[in-house]
Scaffold this active site. Structure first.
Site, PDB file in Angstrom:
ATOM      1  N   LEU A  19       0.828  -1.208   0.000  1.00  0.00           N
ATOM      2  CA  LEU A  19       0.000   0.000   0.000  1.00  0.00           C
ATOM      3  C   LEU A  19       0.863   1.260   0.000  1.00  0.00           C
ATOM      4  O   LEU A  19       1.895   1.309   0.659  1.00  0.00           O
ATOM      5  CB  LEU A  19      -0.874   0.024   1.264  1.00  0.00           C
ATOM      6  CG  LEU A  19      -1.837  -1.158   1.448  1.00  0.00           C
ATOM      7  CD1 LEU A  19      -2.451  -1.104   2.852  1.00  0.00           C
ATOM      8  CD2 LEU A  19      -2.934  -1.118   0.398  1.00  0.00           C
ATOM      9  N   ASP A  62       2.563  -6.204   2.501  1.00  0.00           N
ATOM     10  CA  ASP A  62       3.147  -5.298   3.508  1.00  0.00           C
ATOM     11  C   ASP A  62       3.682  -6.014   4.740  1.00  0.00           C
ATOM     12  O   ASP A  62       4.078  -5.376   5.711  1.00  0.00           O
ATOM     13  CB  ASP A  62       2.089  -4.281   3.953  1.00  0.00           C
ATOM     14  CG  ASP A  62       1.786  -3.247   2.877  1.00  0.00           C
ATOM     15  OD1 ASP A  62       2.698  -2.486   2.525  1.00  0.00           O
ATOM     16  OD2 ASP A  62       0.636  -3.202   2.386  1.00  0.00           O
ATOM     17  N   GLU A  67       6.414  -4.171  12.488  1.00  0.00           N
ATOM     18  CA  GLU A  67       6.114  -3.259  13.603  1.00  0.00           C
ATOM     19  C   GLU A  67       4.614  -2.975  13.739  1.00  0.00           C
ATOM     20  O   GLU A  67       4.129  -2.742  14.844  1.00  0.00           O
ATOM     21  CB  GLU A  67       6.856  -1.933  13.377  1.00  0.00           C
ATOM     22  CG  GLU A  67       6.465  -0.858  14.370  1.00  0.00           C
ATOM     23  CD  GLU A  67       7.130   0.479  14.112  1.00  0.00           C
ATOM     24  OE1 GLU A  67       7.801   0.961  15.032  1.00  0.00           O
ATOM     25  OE2 GLU A  67       6.984   1.053  13.026  1.00  0.00           O
ATOM     26  N   ASP A  68       3.899  -2.993  12.609  1.00  0.00           N
ATOM     27  CA  ASP A  68       2.484  -2.595  12.662  1.00  0.00           C
ATOM     28  C   ASP A  68       1.581  -3.619  13.322  1.00  0.00           C
ATOM     29  O   ASP A  68       0.435  -3.325  13.633  1.00  0.00           O
ATOM     30  CB  ASP A  68       1.976  -2.294  11.246  1.00  0.00           C
ATOM     31  CG  ASP A  68       2.563  -1.013  10.696  1.00  0.00           C
ATOM     32  OD1 ASP A  68       2.763  -0.068  11.492  1.00  0.00           O
ATOM     33  OD2 ASP A  68       2.842  -0.953   9.489  1.00  0.00           O
ATOM     34  N   ARG A  87      -4.510  -5.832   5.684  1.00  0.00           N
ATOM     35  CA  ARG A  87      -3.361  -6.227   6.498  1.00  0.00           C
ATOM     36  C   ARG A  87      -3.764  -6.976   7.778  1.00  0.00           C
ATOM     37  O   ARG A  87      -2.893  -7.401   8.542  1.00  0.00           O
ATOM     38  CB  ARG A  87      -2.537  -4.983   6.883  1.00  0.00           C
ATOM     39  CG  ARG A  87      -1.928  -4.266   5.682  1.00  0.00           C
ATOM     40  CD  ARG A  87      -0.888  -3.252   6.104  1.00  0.00           C
ATOM     41  NE  ARG A  87       0.235  -3.915   6.773  1.00  0.00           N
ATOM     42  CZ  ARG A  87       1.195  -3.270   7.415  1.00  0.00           C
ATOM     43  NH1 ARG A  87       1.190  -1.953   7.474  1.00  0.00           N
ATOM     44  NH2 ARG A  87       2.172  -3.936   8.012  1.00  0.00           N
ATOM     45  N   ARG A 133      -4.680   5.319  10.217  1.00  0.00           N
ATOM     46  CA  ARG A 133      -4.704   3.875  10.476  1.00  0.00           C
ATOM     47  C   ARG A 133      -5.121   3.517  11.902  1.00  0.00           C
ATOM     48  O   ARG A 133      -5.399   2.363  12.199  1.00  0.00           O
ATOM     49  CB  ARG A 133      -3.318   3.271  10.191  1.00  0.00           C
ATOM     50  CG  ARG A 133      -2.867   3.397   8.729  1.00  0.00           C
ATOM     51  CD  ARG A 133      -3.580   2.420   7.814  1.00  0.00           C
ATOM     52  NE  ARG A 133      -3.230   2.582   6.409  1.00  0.00           N
ATOM     53  CZ  ARG A 133      -2.206   1.962   5.821  1.00  0.00           C
ATOM     54  NH1 ARG A 133      -1.402   1.181   6.505  1.00  0.00           N
ATOM     55  NH2 ARG A 133      -1.987   2.141   4.532  1.00  0.00           N
ATOM     56  N   HIS A 163       2.025   7.191   9.588  1.00  0.00           N
ATOM     57  CA  HIS A 163       2.039   6.794  11.001  1.00  0.00           C
ATOM     58  C   HIS A 163       2.763   7.852  11.839  1.00  0.00           C
ATOM     59  O   HIS A 163       3.590   8.590  11.309  1.00  0.00           O
ATOM     60  CB  HIS A 163       2.821   5.478  11.176  1.00  0.00           C
ATOM     61  CG  HIS A 163       2.148   4.267  10.623  1.00  0.00           C
ATOM     62  ND1 HIS A 163       2.782   3.386   9.768  1.00  0.00           N
ATOM     63  CD2 HIS A 163       0.901   3.778  10.817  1.00  0.00           C
ATOM     64  CE1 HIS A 163       1.941   2.407   9.461  1.00  0.00           C
ATOM     65  NE2 HIS A 163       0.799   2.620  10.083  1.00  0.00           N
ATOM     66  N   CYS A 248       9.904   0.369  11.022  1.00  0.00           N
ATOM     67  CA  CYS A 248       8.816  -0.536  10.597  1.00  0.00           C
ATOM     68  C   CYS A 248       9.259  -1.978  10.478  1.00  0.00           C
ATOM     69  O   CYS A 248       8.428  -2.890  10.474  1.00  0.00           O
ATOM     70  CB  CYS A 248       8.288  -0.161   9.213  1.00  0.00           C
ATOM     71  SG  CYS A 248       7.932   1.533   8.916  1.00  0.00           S
TER      72      CYS A 248
END
Length: 258
Positions: A19, A62, A67-68, A87, A133, A163, A248
């Site tokens: 993305l 992704d 980290e997300d 995701r 997000r 972010h 990330c």
């Protein structure tokens, strides 16, 4: 002894389909990205971090941005609910990895959304970016998970980047660094240092004053070296094309006691 473990996840062969939200799409060289990822992981190991590879998620472009998917505070792993629906299933392998490491596991539940890239910890202060997000319910659930453990959760607006940690990170002394055009409200941070490059706003603390940074921010590296830090530069050009940064690509776990 505090732990020095870092979760990482190898890039999906579909990485180029990742993305992009705030930038124009560019062609990503997946082969080069894999080489850059390996050099990044090697840099972590060189400075004493044990890297733990989460099972690859090849169907998720992704997924390298591990980290997300999880936020650590002390020994608690908060499994996120990513703001991008495509995701959401990336969290599954991560959940298994943190459970195996003996973490206490919590979850963000619907209607909450939270991306780990929106969370910046400085000591017991946990900044959370309220942006594209991460929603208000996600902020509330983060607060409910971590405040009983001694965290002070501070919500800050994020509108100019993907972010919070695309805008700001922090030096070992707690000073927040950011590139002013990308930071919504620098005044919300007690100590703020402006840096000359957007990618200079992202540092990973390796310990001992060493800062893992993108090679695309040489002026910032000079500035931070002049302040007594030791920049460790890695080229992550292919991940930068997907709004990725050095933070990330790993989740550092500092408070798992053996």
């Amino acid at each position: 002894m505090p732990s020095k473990k870092a979760l990482v996840r190898r890039p999906s062969p579909r990485l180029a389909e990742g993305l992009v939200t705030h930038i124009e799409r560019e062609r990503v060289d997946v082969g080069l990205a894999l080489e850059q990822w390996e050099a990044y992981v090697e840099a972590l190991r060189t400075y004493g971090w044990e890297t733990i590879e989460v099972d690859p998620a090849d169907d998720f472009p992704d997924s390298v941005f591990v980290e997300d998917t999880v936020v650590m505070y002390k020994n608690v792993a908060l499994i996120t609910r990513p703001g991008a629906e495509s995701r959401r299933d990336e969290t599954m392998g991560v959940e298994e990895a943190v459970a195996r490491l003996g973490c206490s596991v919590n979850w963000i539940w619907e209607p909450g959304t939270l991306d780990g890239g929106d969370v910046l910890k400085i000591g017991d202060t946990v900044y959370v970016g309220r942006g594209g997000r991460t929603n208000a319910a996600g902020v509330q659930q983060l607060r409910a998970a971590f405040e009983p453990l001694g965290a002070q959760v501070v919500a800050v607006p994020v509108s100019k980047v993907l972010h919070l940690k695309s805008a700001v990170t922090a030096l070992p002394d707690g000073t927040v660094i950011g590139h002013i055009p990308k930071v919504d409200k620098p005044s919300l941070f007690p100590r703020f240092l402006s840096v000359p490059e957007e990618s200079g706003a992202h540092v990973v603390l390796l310990g001992g004053g060493r800062l893992l940074m993108a090679a695309s921010a040489p002026k910032t590296a000079d500035l931070l070296a002049d302040l007594g830090n030791e920049p460790v530069l890695v080229d992550i050009s292919e991940f930068e094309k997907l709004e990725g940064c050095v933070t990330c690509l790993s989740v550092r776990m500092r408070e798992l006691y053996a």
